[in-house]
Structures are given as C-alpha cells and as structure tokens.
Design an enzyme around this catalytic site. Structure first.
Site, PDB file in Angstrom:
ATOM      1  N   SER A 201       0.803  -1.220   0.000  1.00 27.07           N
ATOM      2  CA  SER A 201       0.000   0.000   0.000  1.00 27.07           C
ATOM      3  C   SER A 201       0.836   1.269   0.000  1.00 27.07           C
ATOM      4  O   SER A 201       0.450   2.278  -0.599  1.00 27.07           O
ATOM      5  CB  SER A 201      -0.983   0.001   1.172  1.00 27.07           C
ATOM      6  N   HIS A 253       1.675   4.833   4.066  1.00 27.30           N
ATOM      7  CA  HIS A 253       0.769   5.452   3.087  1.00 27.30           C
ATOM      8  C   HIS A 253       1.158   6.911   2.830  1.00 27.30           C
ATOM      9  O   HIS A 253       1.326   7.327   1.681  1.00 27.30           O
ATOM     10  CB  HIS A 253      -0.675   5.404   3.593  1.00 27.30           C
TER      11      HIS A 253
END
Length: 279
Positions: A201, A253
C-alpha cells in the site's frame, strides 16, 4: 514546413493533430528517438496553431478535447479497461507489474505450503543495524500481506497503476520508483510502529502520487488519472488515519504518497521542459 511541437506520446500527438485538423490546420507527423514532431503545412497559421496546442497540452482531458477524441474514436487518457482475472487483464500488464503480482501472490501462499520462514526472511529487521547485513529487507516488506482483502486490494491497485507507468513511461522507471518509494515508506513505518508491518500500500500510494503529479505537470505524458480515483484514495487515507490507526500502515501510506508526488512533479516538469518545444 514549420515545426510546431514535440511530444513523447504518439497517441497524444495524433489527438492534437486531429484537434488542429478540425480547425482546418493541416499538420504532418514525424517520429524519431521516442519523440513525435508535428509540422505545420501552412506556416502562416503558426500563431493560431500554437495557441490551440498550448491550450490542449495544459489539459488534454478537458471536455472540449474529449469530444474531439470521441469523434476520432480514440481516447486521450488512460488505458483500455480489462475485466479482472481475464487473459486480457493479465496480458495488458508490463513485465515488472506482472512479476511483482505473481511473486507477491506466491509469497502470500508460502506459509500454507512451507511454513513462515519466507515471511521471517523478508520482514523489516528488528533494528536498523540489521539492514547492513540484509539490505533487501529495506524493500521486501512490500511483498508481505496478512489477509485476503489486504492482498487483493493492494494487487488490484498495483496492477492498474503499475501497468500505466510501464505503458506510458518504461519498465525501468517503474522499478526505480517502486524501490525508492518502498524504501522511504518502509523506513517511515518502522520509525512509527516498529518492524511488524507489510504490504504494497505504501508503494501504491507512491505510484498514485507519481502519476497524479506527473500527469498534471507534464500534459504531454498522454494520460491523466481520473479525479474520482485520486479523491477516493485520499479519502481512504484520511479514514485510515482517523478510524483504523491501529491496524493500517498509515506512515507508509503518507510517506509513500509524498515521495511519489514529489518525484512525479519534479520529473514531470523536467520532461515538460525537455519535450515541449517548438517554433
């Protein structure tokens, strides 16, 4: 003949030629060394053609140009959509996108076949000193996933964003962007929560930021991410920070997004200066 503009994307060059043709401005295209050059057949219309080209390249995805693209039966942005899990979907990926997808899936299955040894070998070390002896562990946590939803979500985003970079830029560019973003996001997550993390991610957010800012700063790239995709991912980033802080790698992230966006903006401006030439 008078040179009007140089672009690094054939489809975009053809769309610009079509836009100019609808105004009665005839052009001729020549290709060489990865560049596509449009020449005016009537130099007297150079100023008018230049204004249209500048407006088009500022925002190739604008509705007025999309109308032209529809009439030419050739979209200006993005890639053809393929059904997930179809042969066309897999074949549409470049070699790097495809390889990472397959390797990640095999690693996810490995604990059920041979035990957890591969996961232990790929996790971020307990301290930064461990990277000196096993430097691959700075990057390898991106290949580790801990649930079916986790891996499906990440691989679907990876396949779409990765193939976009390979299609419009190059496999090599996808490799170095992925490794750089993985290194930064993994290190940030380690500093935030320690070594027990994993997933693509952070890299996915890096690719999102890269493509978003690269397309914005360099309209000649030939694509722009749809606004709703960017909004969706940014909203999800906020939701993870607010409601899922204990189970989501938020530092990866955010740092991935910032790193990718900075790279995209810098390289996009450089490419625009290099390729956007003329008259």
């Amino acid at each position: 003949m008078l040179e009007l503009v140089r672009l690094n994307n054939e489809k975009l060059a053809r769309q610009l030629a079509h836009v100019l043709g609808r105004e009665g401005i005839r052009t001729r295209e020549e290709a060489g060394d990865g560049e596509f050059v449009l020449f005016l057949e009537d130099p007297a219309r150079h100023d008018e053609a230049r204004r249209i080209a500048e407006a088009f390249l500022r925002d190739p995805g604008a509705r007025r140009w999309q109308d032209n693209a529809w009439q030419a039966s050739e979209p200006v942005t993005g890639l053809p959509r393929q059904q997930v899990f179809s042969g066309g979907w897999f074949a549409s990926m470049g070699p790097v996108t495809r390889t990472v997808l397959v390797v990640t899936a095999l690693i996810y299955a490995s604990p059920y076949v041979i035990g957890p040894d591969i996961y232990y070998a790929l996790m971020f070390p307990q301290s930064l000193d461990g990277l000196a002896a096993q430097p691959w562990r700075l990057f390898s946590p991106m290949l580790l996933h801990f649930s079916v939803l986790h891996i499906i979500f990440n691989l679907l985003w990876w396949s779409d964003l990765g193939r976009l970079i390979e299609r419009f830029l190059s496999s090599f560019q996808l490799i170095w962007i992925t490794l750089l973003v993985a290194a930064v996001s993994n290190l940030a997550q380690f500093m935030d929560t320690g070594p027990r993390f994993g997933g693509l991610s952070g890299v996915v957010y890096g690719l999102l930021g890269y493509l978003w800012l690269y397309g914005k700063t360099n309209p000649a790239a030939g694509y722009q991410l749809r606004r709703e995709i960017v909004i969706l991912m940014l909203v999800w980033l906020v939701i993870c920070y607010v409601g899922l802080a204990d189970i989501v790698a938020n530092a990866a992230h955010l740092s991935g997004l910032i790193t990718g966006a900075a790279l995209g903006a810098g390289i996009g401006l450089y490419r625009r200066a290099r390729y956007y030439k003329g008259g």
